[in-house]
Design an enzyme around this catalytic site. Sequence first.
Site, PDB file in Angstrom:
ATOM      1  N   TYR A 106      -7.008  16.958  -4.152  1.00  0.00           N
ATOM      2  CA  TYR A 106      -6.322  16.038  -5.372  1.00  0.00           C
ATOM      3  C   TYR A 106      -5.363  16.634  -6.132  1.00  0.00           C
ATOM      4  CZ  TYR A 106      -5.419  13.243  -9.533  1.00  0.00           C
ATOM      5  OH  TYR A 106      -4.983  12.714 -10.591  1.00  0.00           O
ATOM      6  N   SER A 140      -7.937   8.963  -7.357  1.00  0.00           N
ATOM      7  CA  SER A 140      -7.448   9.750  -8.607  1.00  0.00           C
ATOM      8  C   SER A 140      -8.843  10.433  -8.799  1.00  0.00           C
ATOM      9  CB  SER A 140      -7.270   8.753  -9.825  1.00  0.00           C
ATOM     10  OG  SER A 140      -8.498   8.053 -10.094  1.00  0.00           O
ATOM     11  N   GLU A 184      -4.391  18.211 -13.560  1.00  0.00           N
ATOM     12  CA  GLU A 184      -5.285  19.061 -12.551  1.00  0.00           C
ATOM     13  C   GLU A 184      -4.317  19.954 -11.818  1.00  0.00           C
ATOM     14  OE1 GLU A 184      -8.435  18.633 -12.009  1.00  0.00           O
ATOM     15  OE2 GLU A 184      -8.844  19.279 -10.000  1.00  0.00           O
ATOM     16  N   ASP A 196       0.886  -1.124  -0.240  1.00  0.00           N
ATOM     17  CA  ASP A 196      -0.033  -0.029   0.030  1.00  0.00           C
ATOM     18  C   ASP A 196       0.991   1.214   0.117  1.00  0.00           C
ATOM     19  OD1 ASP A 196      -3.072   0.547   0.883  1.00  0.00           O
ATOM     20  OD2 ASP A 196      -1.701   2.061   1.061  1.00  0.00           O
ATOM     21  N   GLU A 247     -14.064  24.620  -9.352  1.00  0.00           N
ATOM     22  CA  GLU A 247     -13.870  24.019 -10.627  1.00  0.00           C
ATOM     23  C   GLU A 247     -12.518  24.327 -11.490  1.00  0.00           C
ATOM     24  OE1 GLU A 247     -14.248  21.516 -12.748  1.00  0.00           O
ATOM     25  OE2 GLU A 247     -16.404  21.714 -13.107  1.00  0.00           O
ATOM     26  N   SER A 251      -0.315  15.264 -12.946  1.00  0.00           N
ATOM     27  CA  SER A 251      -1.712  15.458 -13.710  1.00  0.00           C
ATOM     28  C   SER A 251      -1.834  16.976 -14.169  1.00  0.00           C
ATOM     29  CB  SER A 251      -2.762  15.174 -12.638  1.00  0.00           C
ATOM     30  OG  SER A 251      -3.899  15.665 -13.047  1.00  0.00           O
TER      31      SER A 251
HETATM   32  P1  NAP Z   1      -7.585   4.613 -11.654  1.00  0.00           P
HETATM   33  O1  NAP Z   1      -8.263   3.982 -12.565  1.00  0.00           O
HETATM   34  O2  NAP Z   1      -8.381   5.438 -10.380  1.00  0.00           O
HETATM   35  O3  NAP Z   1      -6.388   3.692 -10.560  1.00  0.00           O
HETATM   36  C1  NAP Z   1      -5.930   4.111  -9.506  1.00  0.00           C
HETATM   37  C2  NAP Z   1      -5.016   2.977  -9.064  1.00  0.00           C
HETATM   38  O4  NAP Z   1      -4.459   3.387  -7.872  1.00  0.00           O
HETATM   39  C3  NAP Z   1      -5.914   1.721  -8.669  1.00  0.00           C
HETATM   40  O5  NAP Z   1      -5.298   0.568  -8.998  1.00  0.00           O
HETATM   41  C4  NAP Z   1      -5.991   1.901  -6.942  1.00  0.00           C
HETATM   42  O6  NAP Z   1      -6.112   0.426  -6.471  1.00  0.00           O
HETATM   43  C5  NAP Z   1      -4.465   2.243  -6.712  1.00  0.00           C
HETATM   44  N1  NAP Z   1      -4.741   2.634  -5.278  1.00  0.00           N
HETATM   45  C6  NAP Z   1      -5.469   3.604  -4.764  1.00  0.00           C
HETATM   46  N2  NAP Z   1      -5.304   3.680  -3.385  1.00  0.00           N
HETATM   47  C7  NAP Z   1      -3.901   2.887  -3.320  1.00  0.00           C
HETATM   48  C8  NAP Z   1      -3.365   2.865  -1.946  1.00  0.00           C
HETATM   49  N3  NAP Z   1      -3.483   3.251  -0.864  1.00  0.00           N
HETATM   50  N4  NAP Z   1      -1.930   2.085  -2.351  1.00  0.00           N
HETATM   51  C9  NAP Z   1      -1.635   1.502  -3.442  1.00  0.00           C
HETATM   52  N5  NAP Z   1      -2.499   1.796  -4.831  1.00  0.00           N
HETATM   53  C10 NAP Z   1      -3.644   2.479  -4.741  1.00  0.00           C
HETATM   54  O7  NAP Z   1      -6.464   5.892 -12.162  1.00  0.00           O
HETATM   55  P2  NAP Z   1      -5.962   5.977 -13.609  1.00  0.00           P
HETATM   56  O8  NAP Z   1      -6.750   6.585 -14.468  1.00  0.00           O
HETATM   57  O9  NAP Z   1      -5.489   4.581 -13.928  1.00  0.00           O
HETATM   58  O10 NAP Z   1      -4.753   6.899 -13.236  1.00  0.00           O
HETATM   59  C11 NAP Z   1      -3.396   6.408 -13.184  1.00  0.00           C
HETATM   60  C12 NAP Z   1      -2.388   7.600 -12.533  1.00  0.00           C
HETATM   61  O11 NAP Z   1      -2.789   8.603 -13.308  1.00  0.00           O
HETATM   62  C13 NAP Z   1      -3.220   8.047 -11.071  1.00  0.00           C
HETATM   63  O12 NAP Z   1      -1.941   8.201 -10.248  1.00  0.00           O
HETATM   64  C14 NAP Z   1      -3.667   9.345 -11.416  1.00  0.00           C
HETATM   65  O13 NAP Z   1      -4.088  10.174 -10.524  1.00  0.00           O
HETATM   66  C15 NAP Z   1      -3.070   9.837 -12.687  1.00  0.00           C
HETATM   67  N6  NAP Z   1      -3.597  10.483 -13.753  1.00  0.00           N
HETATM   68  C16 NAP Z   1      -4.629  10.035 -14.410  1.00  0.00           C
HETATM   69  C17 NAP Z   1      -5.339  10.819 -15.513  1.00  0.00           C
HETATM   70  C18 NAP Z   1      -6.651  10.201 -16.066  1.00  0.00           C
HETATM   71  O14 NAP Z   1      -7.183  10.946 -16.783  1.00  0.00           O
HETATM   72  N7  NAP Z   1      -6.834   8.978 -16.150  1.00  0.00           N
HETATM   73  C19 NAP Z   1      -4.753  12.306 -15.854  1.00  0.00           C
HETATM   74  C20 NAP Z   1      -3.549  12.553 -14.994  1.00  0.00           C
HETATM   75  C21 NAP Z   1      -3.086  11.811 -14.094  1.00  0.00           C
HETATM   76  P3  NAP Z   1      -7.479  -0.277  -6.356  1.00  0.00           P
HETATM   77  O15 NAP Z   1      -7.738  -0.756  -7.709  1.00  0.00           O
HETATM   78  O16 NAP Z   1      -7.247  -1.229  -5.386  1.00  0.00           O
HETATM   79  O17 NAP Z   1      -8.352   0.859  -6.025  1.00  0.00           O
HETATM   80  O1  G4F Z   2     -14.189  13.290 -15.503  1.00  0.00           O
HETATM   81  P1  G4F Z   2     -13.932  14.013 -14.513  1.00  0.00           P
HETATM   82  O2  G4F Z   2     -14.243  13.557 -12.898  1.00  0.00           O
HETATM   83  O3  G4F Z   2     -12.320  14.370 -14.391  1.00  0.00           O
HETATM   84  P2  G4F Z   2     -11.426  15.336 -13.825  1.00  0.00           P
HETATM   85  O4  G4F Z   2     -11.857  16.108 -12.635  1.00  0.00           O
HETATM   86  O5  G4F Z   2     -10.875  16.441 -14.967  1.00  0.00           O
HETATM   87  O6  G4F Z   2     -10.113  14.577 -13.141  1.00  0.00           O
HETATM   88  C1  G4F Z   2      -9.508  13.538 -14.113  1.00  0.00           C
HETATM   89  O7  G4F Z   2      -8.623  14.060 -14.764  1.00  0.00           O
HETATM   90  C2  G4F Z   2      -7.231  14.565 -14.141  1.00  0.00           C
HETATM   91  C3  G4F Z   2      -6.499  15.079 -15.310  1.00  0.00           C
HETATM   92  O8  G4F Z   2      -6.785  16.407 -15.455  1.00  0.00           O
HETATM   93  C4  G4F Z   2      -6.692  13.382 -13.463  1.00  0.00           C
HETATM   94  F1  G4F Z   2      -5.792  13.970 -12.844  1.00  0.00           F
HETATM   95  C5  G4F Z   2      -7.765  12.971 -12.434  1.00  0.00           C
HETATM   96  O9  G4F Z   2      -7.247  11.762 -11.911  1.00  0.00           O
HETATM   97  C6  G4F Z   2      -9.011  12.306 -13.093  1.00  0.00           C
HETATM   98  O10 G4F Z   2      -8.517  11.234 -13.909  1.00  0.00           O
HETATM   99  O11 G4F Z   2     -14.602  15.410 -14.503  1.00  0.00           O
HETATM  100  C7  G4F Z   2     -14.493  16.305 -15.818  1.00  0.00           C
HETATM  101  C8  G4F Z   2     -15.038  17.289 -15.649  1.00  0.00           C
HETATM  102  C9  G4F Z   2     -15.084  18.304 -14.495  1.00  0.00           C
HETATM  103  O12 G4F Z   2     -15.054  19.536 -14.866  1.00  0.00           O
HETATM  104  C10 G4F Z   2     -16.422  17.954 -13.912  1.00  0.00           C
HETATM  105  O13 G4F Z   2     -16.946  19.123 -13.006  1.00  0.00           O
HETATM  106  O14 G4F Z   2     -16.583  16.913 -15.863  1.00  0.00           O
HETATM  107  C11 G4F Z   2     -17.402  17.824 -14.769  1.00  0.00           C
HETATM  108  N1  G4F Z   2     -18.615  16.913 -14.542  1.00  0.00           N
HETATM  109  C12 G4F Z   2     -19.838  17.295 -15.016  1.00  0.00           C
HETATM  110  N2  G4F Z   2     -20.768  16.542 -14.241  1.00  0.00           N
HETATM  111  C13 G4F Z   2     -18.605  15.776 -14.028  1.00  0.00           C
HETATM  112  C14 G4F Z   2     -20.005  15.441 -13.626  1.00  0.00           C
HETATM  113  N3  G4F Z   2     -17.748  14.860 -13.433  1.00  0.00           N
HETATM  114  C15 G4F Z   2     -18.152  13.802 -13.067  1.00  0.00           C
HETATM  115  N4  G4F Z   2     -17.117  13.129 -12.598  1.00  0.00           N
HETATM  116  N5  G4F Z   2     -19.444  13.612 -12.719  1.00  0.00           N
HETATM  117  C16 G4F Z   2     -20.569  14.362 -13.287  1.00  0.00           C
HETATM  118  O15 G4F Z   2     -21.503  14.088 -13.087  1.00  0.00           O
END
Ligand code: NAP
Ligand code: G4F
Length: 326
Positions: A150, A81, A128, A55, A283, A126
């Site tokens: 976050y 995330s 973000e 973890d 936001e 990220s």
């Molecule tokens: P995700 O689907 O939410 O996966 C997150 C992973 O982290 C899961 O495998 C989860 O395990 C693990 N985790 C959570 N808590 C933990 C802990 N305490 N110890 C060890 N592992 C833990 O995220 P993703 O979309 O694949 O993103 C991968 C990474 O890129 C994350 O760091 C996210 O913040 C970053 N990121 C994502 C995006 C995007 O748009 N997807 C953009 C920028 C950055 P469990 O399955 O056990 O919960």
């Molecule tokens: O899909 P979201 O929850 O993604 P968000 O907040 O952009 O974060 C994701 O991208 C980041 C990279 O910039 C990662 F770092 C992070 O881990 C994650 O993968 O929301 C996108 C947008 C937001 O502006 C939110 O306010 O969609 C808007 N939104 C509107 N209605 C909603 C909703 N988001 C969610 N999740 N659910 C709604 O009902």
Amino acid sequence: MPTALITGVTGQDGLYLSELLLAKGYEVYGLVRGQNNPKVEIVRGIPGLKLLFGDLTDLSSLLRAVHTARPDEIYNLGAISYVAYSWENARLTSDVTGMGVLNMLEATRLYCGDDPAKVRFYQASSSEMFGKVQEVPQRESTLLWPRSPYGVAKVFGHYMTINYRESYGMHASSGILFNHESPRRGPEFVTRKVTRAVARITLGLQEKVELGNLDARRDWGFAGDYVEAMWLMLQQETADDYVISTGETHSIRELLDVAFAHAGIDDWSSYVALNPAYLRPAEVDLLIGDCSKARETLGWRPKVGFEEMIRMMVDADLAEQRTLGV
Ligand code: NAP
Ligand code: G4F
């Protein structure tokens, strides 16, 4: 054969990255956590992937994992995330998404001993972190202004990664990844929430989808393309930070247009309800990335466009919902 250790292997990116590295001939270890975690069963099905328990909040478990895997490359993808969740659980998010990076860096540094660059380290930073954006488009040098717990935790992890590189000479790189999606995206994120709802509405399983802010704009790419950029970063002689993005931005309304149109619905207004519960305390209004550095240095570019990806997700959700309905 190189060896890699991936944290967050059960997540969207962990699944794509483990498949990519296994296909390249790597020996791949994935860190999984928790007692009776249902997601562990999913990754047990990936042929060749070896699992280790640990973890990010537990340094000794990470030390054990690194010493067992003896990796050449570490990809630190594990995090809480989901941005909205981070306001409800700010302390936990700071511990996992922020301090967890420090724990992973420290486990790596201690393993490396006298040769700090023995292991190449990737940190999942990220877009973000740009939050209330100070420049359009955002690039590596843009001032960070996070707007969520976050985002703040990610800034901590980002600078800690740079600090370990500069202080100890570690080969530690950060990918500043803009939003990336796929059929494996968690259903709490807006793209998957919409594509799943479109599938269910089309099949008569759901009447409406409730959403928050429809005006926010994101630079959405395809996760399969983005994990390739992670790998490319660790193949460079010198560690560095890179923006990974498509350079296009779209609103939630445009996402709705593309997803519903693919199911033959041109006017989605009667299928979408606004629910203030999904509005956020602060936001991020506009994200759009400039990935010229990654294009020039890594030779990376996105292959799947926004509309193609959303249509792929709607098709996958239609197939999944039909199977569930049988
Ligand atoms: P995700 O689907 O939410 O996966 C997150 C992973 O982290 C899961 O495998 C989860 O395990 C693990 N985790 C959570 N808590 C933990 C802990 N305490 N110890 C060890 N592992 C833990 O995220 P993703 O979309 O694949 O993103 C991968 C990474 O890129 C994350 O760091 C996210 O913040 C970053 N990121 C994502 C995006 C995007 O748009 N997807 C953009 C920028 C950055 P469990 O399955 O056990 O919960
Ligand atoms: O899909 P979201 O929850 O993604 P968000 O907040 O952009 O974060 C994701 O991208 C980041 C990279 O910039 C990662 F770092 C992070 O881990 C994650 O993968 O929301 C996108 C947008 C937001 O502006 C939110 O306010 O969609 C808007 N939104 C509107 N209605 C909603 C909703 N988001 C969610 N999740 N659910 C709604 O009902």
